[in-house]
Design an enzyme around this catalytic site. Sequence first.
Site, PDB file in Angstrom:
ATOM      1  CG  HIS A 136      28.563  19.464  63.675  1.00 41.17           C
ATOM      2  ND1 HIS A 136      27.476  18.854  62.326  1.00 41.17           N
ATOM      3  CD2 HIS A 136      28.683  20.365  63.016  1.00 41.17           C
ATOM      4  CE1 HIS A 136      27.330  19.494  61.950  1.00 41.17           C
ATOM      5  NE2 HIS A 136      27.913  20.481  62.128  1.00 41.17           N
ATOM      6  NE  ARG A 191      24.804  20.554  65.571  1.00 43.71           N
ATOM      7  CZ  ARG A 191      24.659  19.482  63.848  1.00 43.71           C
ATOM      8  NH1 ARG A 191      24.887  18.457  64.451  1.00 43.71           N
ATOM      9  NH2 ARG A 191      24.062  20.126  63.169  1.00 43.71           N
ATOM     10  CG  ASP A 208      64.987  29.535  59.050  1.00 43.84           C
ATOM     11  OD1 ASP A 208      64.822  29.845  59.953  1.00 43.84           O
ATOM     12  OD2 ASP A 208      64.566  30.263  58.009  1.00 43.84           O
ATOM     13  NE  ARG A 218      20.973  16.508  63.215  1.00 44.61           N
ATOM     14  CZ  ARG A 218      21.376  15.256  63.063  1.00 44.61           C
ATOM     15  NH1 ARG A 218      22.573  15.820  63.067  1.00 44.61           N
ATOM     16  NH2 ARG A 218      21.663  13.667  63.412  1.00 44.61           N
ATOM     17  CD  GLU A 232      29.553  14.205  62.908  1.00 44.38           C
ATOM     18  OE1 GLU A 232      28.607  14.526  62.149  1.00 44.38           O
ATOM     19  OE2 GLU A 232      29.246  13.508  63.689  1.00 44.38           O
ATOM     20  CD  GLU A 237      29.964  14.346  58.126  1.00 42.08           C
ATOM     21  OE1 GLU A 237      29.891  13.435  58.662  1.00 42.08           O
ATOM     22  OE2 GLU A 237      29.016  15.714  57.830  1.00 42.08           O
ATOM     23  CD  GLU A 246      29.149  19.170  57.261  1.00 43.50           C
ATOM     24  OE1 GLU A 246      27.986  18.718  57.737  1.00 43.50           O
ATOM     25  OE2 GLU A 246      29.388  20.211  56.792  1.00 43.50           O
ATOM     26  CD  GLU A 265      27.080  16.178  66.981  1.00 44.31           C
ATOM     27  OE1 GLU A 265      27.070  16.512  65.399  1.00 44.31           O
ATOM     28  OE2 GLU A 265      26.243  15.910  67.522  1.00 44.31           O
ATOM     29  CD  GLU A 297      27.062  17.078  55.722  1.00 42.78           C
ATOM     30  OE1 GLU A 297      25.773  17.347  54.986  1.00 42.78           O
ATOM     31  OE2 GLU A 297      26.930  16.032  56.346  1.00 42.78           O
TER      32      GLU A 297
END
Length: 470
Positions: free
Chosen positions: A269, A360, A51, A339, A130, A220, A132, A358, A212
């Site tokens: 990330h 983030r 359904d 970062r 990655e 992580e 977390e 990457e 982390e």
Amino acid sequence: MTPKEVLALCREKDVKAVDLRFMDFPGLWQHFTIPVDKLDEDVFEDGLGFDGSSIRGWQAINESDMLVVPQPETAVLDPFCKIPTLSMVCNIQDPITREDYSRDPRNVARKAVNYLKSTGIADTCYMGPEIEFFIFDDVRYDQASNCGFYYVDSVEGQWNRGREEHPNLGYKLRYKEGYFPVPPADQLMDIRNEMLQTLIDCGISLEAQHHEVGTAGQAEIDMRFGELVTMGDQVMMYKYIIKNVAKKYNKTVTCMPKPLFGDNGSGMHTHTSLWKGGQPLFAGSGYAGLSDMGIYAIGGLLKHAPAILGFSCPTTNSYKRLVPGFEAPVNLAYSQRNRSAAIRIPMYSPNPKAKRLEFRCPDPSCNPYLSFSAMLMAMIDGIQNKIHPGEPLDKDIYDLEPEELKKVPQAPGSLEESLKALRNDHEFLLRGDVFTPDVIDTWIWYKTVNEVQAMQLRPHPYEFCLYFDI
């Protein structure tokens, strides 16, 4: 694995039940189970009915019949069921037309990969998220007409330094110091190791596990990169495994981006690269060792980032994480190593095969199929239209003078803003019929009504601290 091989595996392992799983629209796995003797080769072709009107964001009640079609290459023995159980991820089809369902997130991801191939730009998109998450010992929450609260607890939490625990051994992680103390300060080593081994046993290639930054059980476990659709499947298996391993220890896992005030939130990330004929396409002689294609892919991601966040940061809680500080990537800029930029170019290895971007901003509350697909479509747009991202930002963003900081575009500050950006900028997602208009419209409607407006209607506990005595 073929259907014949799946059936042979069932006989070899004396499987008793087959669990069929698929993704709902917002991003939770759904399932139902059949006896193993109901699985034959025809099921892999004809599918089984369910359904669709009872699944969030899907069919109307007058169009409710849908099919799940098991995908044999996703077969894995479930590590938690008491009787031998095989699980498979399924695609969703219309039972009349036998067309793949437009709002099946896995179908969107499959179409994104096919569109990439059709452009001739590349034949493979790799994703490496990655993820977390927090491991808590206790959680309580409720919302009613006259009350609303949440309470989470962890034996590691700094707030428990003075609690009577008979005995309290004193190993409580200070705020923002969870990266990387050894046991006994890290009290979750054994749990993470069991999560790691269970993931490996289920065929998922891993690179590392660790505590982390956050106090109170932030963790992580890093998966090795994989092809886009496969990685979407693996993200869902990852969440299933970490939650069920935690439950064995009488603990609980959450992928909420920001469950704690005043400490780091949980991100996802996402590393990404394009390949063709077995060769990486983002490696070159430009900035940070990037090719022109890699630079243009950054341009597409940054141009469309506010719209992408409608899928990649899809909860109101996401924007409690996306605030300055806490390494939050609120600045829509790119940089090697920095970062605090939305896009980082990791510089760990000179190997061209390791060259990647990457992104983030995403967090683990997202639907991975939709988040990865939106990222890929933005990169394709950047490459096709040679969108240059401007100069990199290699300075510490938080040390910039106010006038200089004003020149750096910022990520949306709320889910409502991201959904508005998605409404205004989604033509790039429609190419190749990857995201269809009904997917975009239904997503914006569902998130607006069920999350944005629902939150706006409810008093917040902190409002009582601010305003009750007015």
